[in-house]
Design a protein around this motif. Structure first.
Motif, PDB file in Angstrom:
ATOM      1  N   ARG A 101       0.849  -1.207   0.000  1.00 25.21           N
ATOM      2  CA  ARG A 101       0.000   0.000   0.000  1.00 25.21           C
ATOM      3  C   ARG A 101       0.868   1.234   0.000  1.00 25.21           C
ATOM      4  O   ARG A 101       1.876   1.303   0.704  1.00 25.21           O
ATOM      5  CB  ARG A 101      -0.873   0.039   1.268  1.00 25.21           C
ATOM      6  N   THR A 103       1.857   4.721   1.222  1.00 24.72           N
ATOM      7  CA  THR A 103       1.650   5.527   2.430  1.00 24.72           C
ATOM      8  C   THR A 103       2.183   6.913   2.118  1.00 24.72           C
ATOM      9  O   THR A 103       2.684   7.152   1.017  1.00 24.72           O
ATOM     10  CB  THR A 103       2.444   4.930   3.608  1.00 24.72           C
ATOM     11  N   ASP A 104       2.105   7.794   3.076  1.00 27.70           N
ATOM     12  CA  ASP A 104       2.574   9.154   2.839  1.00 27.70           C
ATOM     13  C   ASP A 104       4.087   9.137   2.638  1.00 27.70           C
ATOM     14  O   ASP A 104       4.844   8.948   3.582  1.00 27.70           O
ATOM     15  CB  ASP A 104       2.181  10.031   4.035  1.00 27.70           C
TER      16      ASP A 104
END
Lengths: 391, 279
Positions: A101, A103-104
């Motif tokens: 995934r 993420t920032d």
């Protein structure tokens, strides 16, 4: 198998005893997998009771041909395996490797959960057992063990079976095996049907195998049972003979790269890859990204890295800079056969072929690996005797 | 299967898991080749030996092997990439701040220890200079006067690392450049690296060769003509590497799994295999 154990051997009723074994292994927490007849073939799948296993089933095998027959013999293990091998469970055709995934400013990785229960494999032939050992060598290579394979393989309970009725395409005796598993199992079953009756002789090959047999509370074997185990194995071995010197193949095929015979095979080979898909040791694979439709509006937020079986017969298998290195069917057949029978030895210290015959049986063109290897070996011998030594 | 039971409970290292690296610099080298500088977002990978490669993963696209062209003492890795397929195009298309996943380092390295104190010739064709750059840097630092570098490119604008070429020359290495096709501004040699090697007829004791496969085979043979034993010639071979650890089977050349046994291999170990079409 490690540890010492008493030579435990019991006589099981072909129906009741087998059923008790399946249920005991399930109760012990194993996911019990065994042969089932489905869609006209023998597959390996979950079994809940002994009755799920075939009864009175035989198989006719020839190059390009596999046919199931039913009889009223009541025999439980007179079949030979279908296209599927145990590879399906320890090295699935398609598996999730990672889920990643965004993420920032980076990404986060999650790994798939390991199997909840260890496998118990029922009715594992010697060729299948050796195929698992070959896969273990590749996937559990100490420098880079595959953790997903290791998790699936951990604690596997093996119920081996003596192969009483090898098929015409079987050639394990040429590849270092034989109809009777000699090691690497927890329990070995030999089916005997003679004037002493129809029974299964179950022998322990490990301490935990012995514990299982003891808990089955079955009758101990007598000398007739043990004699039957020997005679079943001997008869099967004699019926097969030896078709090739498997151990010599890496040397015999070492200088076959330029052989005109590759083109002879290529005239018949469809490059379909069936042989690699049914092979219990073929491990070639590909890794690919599968992105979900979920998005944060600007970019895909999650991707799944998948590993799936690949075949050296696929054109893109050898893709390099936008073209295939092995552009012709002859190139690809040569890669497959020489890898399986020769170069595997140097790569992994073991042969890549266990002599199960699947590649021959499931080839739509009926190309027989033994015949082709023998033709190459004979051609090499002719060239050498003619003084055409290649340096 | 007690040993296997142990493996299942081992803390599982996932060799397929990429480590996030952020792009801090992107330098256009030629029309389709870019050098990215990447810094680890958190912990970085193990240190890279000259000639080793990384698997470079672009989110949602795919993963490709890329040789490391330089590492910096501060932990950055430099990757020189040509946009060819979907993944390499995505990698080249990243901009400063983007994140890529790296695995590795994988494979064998140029045998620099064996080159110490010997006359070394390095032959590079096109992008083949990238996997050689760290090895040349190391040799220039050690003994530049015993180093010859022959670099070929299709045309002058395709010559990589102009600053490095000048620096190596200034340090005392013999650097020879050649192009396949000369433009108006090119006053140097024209022709293949093989032709340069044959024309110069320098004597060498060891060779590192990297470039397109045909260039490497003819280059290695030319180097033999310069007095180098075939067992002292090293080439860097590429195949369709997917895993980097000898598990996916796609990088085979005969008995070699090039992702594991290469990419840097001894010429006399592969010469016969490279002669077989489609091997």
């Amino acid at each position: 198998m490690t540890g010492s154990h008493a030579p435990v051997a019991v006589r099981l009723d072909p129906r009741v005893g087998l059923d008790a074994l399946v249920r005991l292994l399930a109760a012990d927490g194993y996911r019990v997998l065994g042969p089932v007849v489905r869609n006209g073939v023998v597959e390996y799948d979950d079994v809940m009771s002994g009755d799920d296993l075939p009864t009175g089933v035989t198989v006719e095998q020839a190059p390009g041909r596999w046919r199931l027959h039913h009889d009223d013999s009541g025999l439980r293990f007179a079949w030979t395996p279908g296209a599927e091998s145990w590879k399906r469970y320890v090295f699935p055709a398609r598996q999730e490797v990672l889920r990643i995934r965004r993420t920032d400013g980076s990404f986060a990785v999650t790994r798939p959960a390991p199997p909840e229960r260890p496998f118990a494999f029922l009715a594992v032939r010697d060729c299948e057992l050796r195929a698992l050992a070959v896969l273990d060598r590749v996937e559990l290579d100490p420098s880079h063990p595959d953790p997903r394979y290791a998790q699936r393989r951990a604690g596997t309970f093996i119920v081996a079976v003596t192969c009483g009725t090898p098929a015409a395409t079987c050639w394990c005796t040429s590849m270092g095996g034989g109809p009777q598993p000699g090691t690497g199992y927890d329990v070995r079953i030999t089916e005997a049907a003679d004037h002493h009756g129809h029974r299964l002789v179950a022998e322990a090959g490990s301490e935990r195998g012995a514990q299982v047999l003891i808990r089955l509370a079955a009758t101990a074997v007598d000398e007739h049972d043990l004699a039957a185990v020997r005679s079943v194995a001997e008869a099967a071995t004699q019926s097969m003979g030896v078709r090739l010197d498997g151990a010599a193949l890496p040397t015999l095929l070492a200088d076959a790269d330029d052989s005109p015979h590759w083109q002879v095979v290529a005239e018949r080979c469809l490059s379909c890859g069936n042989c690699t898909m049914v092979c219990p040791t073929c491990f070639c694979s590909t890794f690919s990204d599968h992105t979900a439709l979920t998005s944060d509006g600007s970019a895909v937020v999650e991707t799944v890295r998948e590993q799936s079986w690949a075949s050296c017969f696929q054109l893109d298998h050898s893709a390099l800079g936008g073209r295939a290195v092995r552009a012709t069917t002859a190139d690809r057949y040569r890669q497959w056969l020489t890898h399986k029978l020769a170069t595997w030895q140097e790569q992994f210290g073991t042969t890549g072929c266990v002599g199960c015959g699947r590649c021959t049986v499931w080839c739509p063109a009926g190309i027989d690996i033994v015949q082709e290897a023998a033709a190459l070996v004979a051609e090499r011998a002719r060239l050498n005797s003619a003084g055409d030594f290649r340096t | 299967m007690d040993s296997l039971a142990d493996l299942g409970t081992m803390p599982a290292v996932e060799p397929m898991e990429p480590t996030p690296y952020r792009v801090t610099h992107s330098r256009r080298e030629t029309v389709d080749v870019t050098t990215l500088t990447l810094v680890p977002v958190a912990a970085g990978l193990a240190s890279v030996l000259p000639g080793q490669y990384l698997m470079v993963w672009a989110f949602g696209v795919g993963e490709i092997p890329i040789s490391v062209s330089r590492t910096l003492p501060t932990g950055e890795v430099l990757l020189t990439v040509r946009a060819v397929g979907a993944t390499s195009t995505a990698v080249v298309g990243t901009t400063v701040g983007d994140v890529l996943g790296l695995r590795g380092p994988f494979g064998t390295a140029w045998p620099l220890a064996a080159a110490a104190g010997r006359d070394l010739v390095v032959v590079a064709g096109g992008l083949g200079l990238a996997p050689l750059r760290m090895a040349i840097d190391a040799q220039v630092a050690q003994d530049p006067t015993r180093l010859s570098v022959v670099v070929g490119a299709r045309e002058q604008p395709q010559l990589l690392y102009a600053d490095d070429l000048q620096r190596w020359t200034a340090a005392g290495a013999r650097v020879h450049l050649t192009v396949d096709a000369a433009g108006r501004s090119w006053h140097g040699a024209v022709g293949t690296t093989t032709a340069v090697l044959e024309r110069l007829a320098e004597r060498h004791e060891m060779a590192f060769v990297c470039g397109p496969e045909l260039m490497m085979t003819s280059g290695a043979r030319a180097v033999v003509g310069c007095g180098v034993q075939p067992s002292d010639i090293w080439v860097s071979l590429e195949r369709n590497m997917h895993c980097g650890i000898g598990h996916c089977g796609r990088c085979q050349l005969g008995s070699q799994l090039l992702c594991r046994d290469g990419a840097v291999v001894r010429w006399d170990h592969v010469e016969r295999l490279l002669e077989v079409r489609g091997r």
